[in-house]
Design a protein around this motif. Structure first.
Motif, mmCIF file in Angstrom:
data_model
loop_
_atom_site.group_PDB
_atom_site.id
_atom_site.type_symbol
_atom_site.label_atom_id
_atom_site.label_comp_id
_atom_site.label_asym_id
_atom_site.label_seq_id
_atom_site.Cartn_x
_atom_site.Cartn_y
_atom_site.Cartn_z
ATOM 1 N N ASP A 133 1.029 -1.195 -0.236
ATOM 2 C CA ASP A 133 -0.141 0.000 0.063
ATOM 3 C C ASP A 133 0.956 1.090 -0.149
ATOM 4 O OD1 ASP A 133 -2.903 -1.704 -0.211
ATOM 5 O OD2 ASP A 133 -2.162 -1.634 2.032
ATOM 6 N N CYS A 134 1.557 1.044 0.503
ATOM 7 C CA CYS A 134 2.604 2.160 0.536
ATOM 8 C C CYS A 134 4.585 2.242 1.445
ATOM 9 C CB CYS A 134 2.486 3.773 1.545
ATOM 10 S SG CYS A 134 2.744 3.094 3.448
ATOM 11 N N VAL A 135 5.417 2.865 1.332
ATOM 12 C CA VAL A 135 6.815 2.378 1.104
ATOM 13 C C VAL A 135 6.906 3.764 1.678
ATOM 14 C CG1 VAL A 135 7.289 0.430 -0.125
ATOM 15 C CG2 VAL A 135 7.738 3.238 -1.054
ATOM 16 N N VAL A 136 7.540 3.242 3.238
ATOM 17 C CA VAL A 136 8.683 4.319 4.212
ATOM 18 C C VAL A 136 9.954 4.160 3.565
ATOM 19 C CG1 VAL A 136 9.134 5.231 6.185
ATOM 20 C CG2 VAL A 136 6.943 4.408 5.959
ATOM 21 N N ILE A 137 11.023 5.133 3.117
ATOM 22 C CA ILE A 137 12.432 5.223 2.880
ATOM 23 C C ILE A 137 13.241 6.075 3.207
ATOM 24 C CG2 ILE A 137 13.843 4.996 0.650
ATOM 25 C CD1 ILE A 137 11.596 4.671 -0.594
ATOM 26 N N LYS A 138 14.032 5.736 3.956
ATOM 27 C CA LYS A 138 15.388 6.547 5.224
ATOM 28 C C LYS A 138 17.180 6.044 4.633
ATOM 29 C CE LYS A 138 17.119 6.267 9.254
ATOM 30 N NZ LYS A 138 17.491 6.192 10.608
ATOM 31 N N LEU A 180 7.591 13.674 0.512
ATOM 32 C CA LEU A 180 9.039 14.121 1.256
ATOM 33 C C LEU A 180 8.842 14.789 2.650
ATOM 34 C CD1 LEU A 180 12.217 13.498 1.198
ATOM 35 C CD2 LEU A 180 12.805 15.799 0.153
ATOM 36 N N VAL A 181 9.498 13.416 3.910
ATOM 37 C CA VAL A 181 9.303 14.642 5.652
ATOM 38 C C VAL A 181 10.652 15.426 5.811
ATOM 39 C CG1 VAL A 181 8.805 13.909 7.204
ATOM 40 C CG2 VAL A 181 7.334 12.471 5.463
ATOM 41 N N THR A 182 10.825 16.359 5.583
ATOM 42 C CA THR A 182 11.572 17.070 6.414
ATOM 43 C C THR A 182 11.439 17.660 7.298
ATOM 44 O OG1 THR A 182 13.969 17.420 5.442
ATOM 45 C CG2 THR A 182 12.036 18.066 4.273
ATOM 46 N N ASP A 183 12.940 18.352 8.263
ATOM 47 C CA ASP A 183 13.036 19.003 8.937
ATOM 48 C C ASP A 183 13.276 20.453 8.629
ATOM 49 O OD1 ASP A 183 15.441 19.479 9.372
ATOM 50 O OD2 ASP A 183 15.217 17.910 10.787
ATOM 51 N N GLY A 184 12.570 22.311 9.198
ATOM 52 C CA GLY A 184 13.324 23.277 9.046
ATOM 53 C C GLY A 184 14.567 23.561 8.249
ATOM 54 N N ARG A 185 15.712 22.769 8.539
ATOM 55 C CA ARG A 185 17.108 23.168 7.619
ATOM 56 C C ARG A 185 16.431 23.099 6.446
ATOM 57 N NH1 ARG A 185 20.420 18.504 11.073
ATOM 58 N NH2 ARG A 185 18.486 17.539 10.658
ATOM 59 N N TYR A 186 16.030 21.804 5.811
ATOM 60 C CA TYR A 186 16.367 21.141 4.923
ATOM 61 C C TYR A 186 14.760 21.774 4.097
ATOM 62 C CZ TYR A 186 20.026 18.084 5.639
ATOM 63 O OH TYR A 186 21.463 17.663 7.180
ATOM 64 N N ALA A 210 3.095 7.717 10.328
ATOM 65 C CA ALA A 210 2.401 7.355 10.689
ATOM 66 C C ALA A 210 0.446 8.149 10.097
ATOM 67 C CB ALA A 210 2.283 7.017 12.259
ATOM 68 N N GLU A 211 1.287 9.363 10.247
ATOM 69 C CA GLU A 211 0.236 9.696 9.413
ATOM 70 C C GLU A 211 -0.015 9.834 8.465
ATOM 71 O OE1 GLU A 211 -0.228 13.966 10.965
ATOM 72 O OE2 GLU A 211 0.184 13.725 12.523
ATOM 73 N N LEU A 212 0.638 9.832 7.062
ATOM 74 C CA LEU A 212 0.753 9.182 6.121
ATOM 75 C C LEU A 212 0.158 8.440 6.172
ATOM 76 C CD1 LEU A 212 4.106 11.495 4.871
ATOM 77 C CD2 LEU A 212 1.380 12.420 4.738
ATOM 78 N N ALA A 213 0.486 6.953 6.741
ATOM 79 C CA ALA A 213 0.196 5.796 6.314
ATOM 80 C C ALA A 213 -0.440 5.539 7.050
ATOM 81 C CB ALA A 213 1.852 4.511 6.839
ATOM 82 N N GLN A 214 -1.944 6.237 7.434
ATOM 83 C CA GLN A 214 -2.901 6.110 8.528
ATOM 84 C C GLN A 214 -3.888 4.414 7.474
ATOM 85 O OE1 GLN A 214 -4.450 9.396 10.153
ATOM 86 N NE2 GLN A 214 -4.580 10.357 7.987
ATOM 87 N N ASP A 215 -4.208 4.934 6.270
ATOM 88 C CA ASP A 215 -5.300 4.527 5.769
ATOM 89 C C ASP A 215 -4.416 3.474 5.244
ATOM 90 O OD1 ASP A 215 -7.328 5.998 6.607
ATOM 91 O OD2 ASP A 215 -6.479 7.164 4.681
ATOM 92 N N ALA A 216 -3.118 2.861 5.482
ATOM 93 C CA ALA A 216 -2.509 1.237 4.719
ATOM 94 C C ALA A 216 -2.067 0.676 5.320
ATOM 95 C CB ALA A 216 -0.669 1.498 4.145
ATOM 96 N N LYS A 217 -2.397 -0.983 4.770
ATOM 97 C CA LYS A 217 -2.668 -1.703 5.422
ATOM 98 C C LYS A 217 -1.468 -2.358 5.544
ATOM 99 C CE LYS A 217 -6.988 -3.238 4.244
ATOM 100 N NZ LYS A 217 -8.998 -4.066 4.092
ATOM 101 N N LEU A 228 11.502 9.171 2.624
ATOM 102 C CA LEU A 228 10.068 9.971 1.599
ATOM 103 C C LEU A 228 9.049 8.674 1.749
ATOM 104 C CD1 LEU A 228 9.670 10.109 -0.776
ATOM 105 C CD2 LEU A 228 11.195 9.281 -2.016
ATOM 106 N N TYR A 229 8.095 9.199 2.040
ATOM 107 C CA TYR A 229 7.249 8.179 1.807
ATOM 108 C C TYR A 229 6.633 8.331 0.828
ATOM 109 C CZ TYR A 229 1.869 6.707 2.610
ATOM 110 O OH TYR A 229 0.376 6.659 2.143
ATOM 111 N N ALA A 230 5.945 7.139 0.067
ATOM 112 C CA ALA A 230 4.926 6.881 -1.348
ATOM 113 C C ALA A 230 3.953 5.941 -1.125
ATOM 114 C CB ALA A 230 5.658 6.655 -2.405
ATOM 115 N N ASP A 231 2.958 6.186 -1.938
ATOM 116 C CA ASP A 231 1.673 5.351 -1.923
ATOM 117 C C ASP A 231 1.184 5.835 -3.441
ATOM 118 O OD1 ASP A 231 0.265 7.651 -1.844
ATOM 119 O OD2 ASP A 231 -0.743 7.464 0.383
ATOM 120 N N ASP A 232 0.328 4.903 -4.276
ATOM 121 C CA ASP A 232 -0.284 4.762 -5.503
ATOM 122 C C ASP A 232 -0.509 6.264 -5.703
ATOM 123 O OD1 ASP A 232 -2.862 4.713 -4.246
ATOM 124 O OD2 ASP A 232 -3.895 3.192 -4.384
#
Length: 352
Positions: free
Chosen positions: A17-22, A49-55, A80-87, A40-44
């Protein structure tokens, strides 16, 4: 955009359903983002891209194919919020710490976590990648030629490594591909003989193994020279390794596996009586990492070599207490075979 599409294809193929890449290199490859400490979070439907203020501004400028989300306190809560609907959630477990995994598992309670392996998606290089690798190779070539003009007895291995590294930097390398190897005399029998305080002497084999990084892409080459005039033993060992490397280059063609290519060279060196002195694989994939897929060794049974793959061909013979030789080129596989990117000649050089 074509690269980020690979992750959507991967989701479908792996029934995720999704991937979480570090992994920072995979993120850079897929998105263009050069920073770290991001996910990097990706679903269909989307890539985020989840990052902080520095980037934040850097991410907006570089990762134009992604939505950019800034997290406030804990990056895993945002993921986790991004992936809340994934199984079913895939994650590149080789790059997760134990605490990372436990945190993600706790936040995604009830969802199936599946370890994924993304190292294969970078194996075939595109035109732009090959251009950057060529630049990295040329920097290393020129730095080495400059060093040879200075090489003389009494210089230490550390001095030679330092000069080589200085030249690569001054010619445009953003960093070194790895810690430079300079090993002379008996120490040339050490495949990973990091430079020491030993002074080079007349009669020494001197092995140089080094590389440059240009815009993220690596080069890797090894040359072995003789300080002074080569004797019959120098010539014998060098000729065998030179022939072995030529056989590796000649037989590198699409359709062969890395293990089969390794065997061609290993069998030849063994036939010459030095099989026990060839102690490593024939080569390794190279690109955004100094060691990446495909494997060009006994473990490379599962990958069939294809045009666009880049790897090294680097046989060696190492005789403890006496010395050794390694010759290495970075190559790109074409429809016709291996194209050597390295430009420095491989004939035995006598530095007199």
């Amino acid at each position: 955009m074509p690269r980020i599409g690979k992750i959507f294809d991967f989701l479908e193929k792996e029934h995720l359903d999704c991937v979480v890449i570090k992994d920072v290199n995979t993120i850079r490859y897929l998105t263009g983002f050069r920073g770290d400490s991001s996910i990097l979070y990706a679903d269909d439907r989307r890539a985020v891209l989840v990052t902080d203020g520095r980037y934040l501004y850097q991410a907006r400028a570089e990762a134009k194919c992604c939505h950019i989300v800034e997290y406030a306190e804990n990056i895993w809560h945002t993921v986790a919020e991004l992936a809340q609907d994934a199984k079913t959630v895939g994650f590149d477990g080789d790059y997760f710490t134990y605490n990372d995994f436990n945190t993600l598992q706790e936040l995604l309670c009830g969802k199936e976590l599946k370890v994924i392996d993304l190292k294969y998606i970078r194996m075939v290089k595109d035109k732009r990648e090959l251009e950057l690798m060529w630049r990295a190779v040329k920097i290393a070539d020129e730095a080495y030629l400059r060093l040879l003009d200075e090489l003389q007895p009494g210089m230490t291995e550390k001095t030679l490594a330092g000069r080589l590294e200085y030249y690569m930097r001054s010619l445009g390398a953003e960093k070194l591909a790895f810690e430079t190897i300079v090993a002379s005399g008996e120490r040339s029998a050490l495949p990973h003989g990091i430079a020491s305080d030993k002074e080079v002497e007349i009669g020494d084999f001197i092995t140089f193994d080094f590389g440059a990084v240009y815009d993220g892409y690596h080069s890797d080459m090894t040359r072995t020279v003789v300080l002074g005039m080569a004797n019959s033993w120098h010539k014998e060992i060098y000729t065998i390794v030179e022939e072995a490397q030529w056989r590796g280059l000649k037989n590198a063609k699409p359709g062969i596996t890395g293990a089969e290519l390794d065997a061609v060279v290993r069998d030849y060196i063994t036939s010459r009586g030095y099989g026990e002195n060839y102690v490593h694989g024939l080569g390794h994939g190279i690109g955004l990492e100094i060691h990446e897929m495909p494997n060009i060794n006994k473990r490379g049974q599962n990958v069939i070599l294809q045009p666009g793959m880049t790897f090294t061909v680097e046989p060696g013979i190492y005789i403890p207490g006496k010395g050794g030789v390694r010759i290495e080129d970075t190559v790109v596989l074409t429809d016709e075979g291996a194209k050597v990117l390295t430009g420095v000649k491989k004939q035995l050089m006598e530095i007199v």
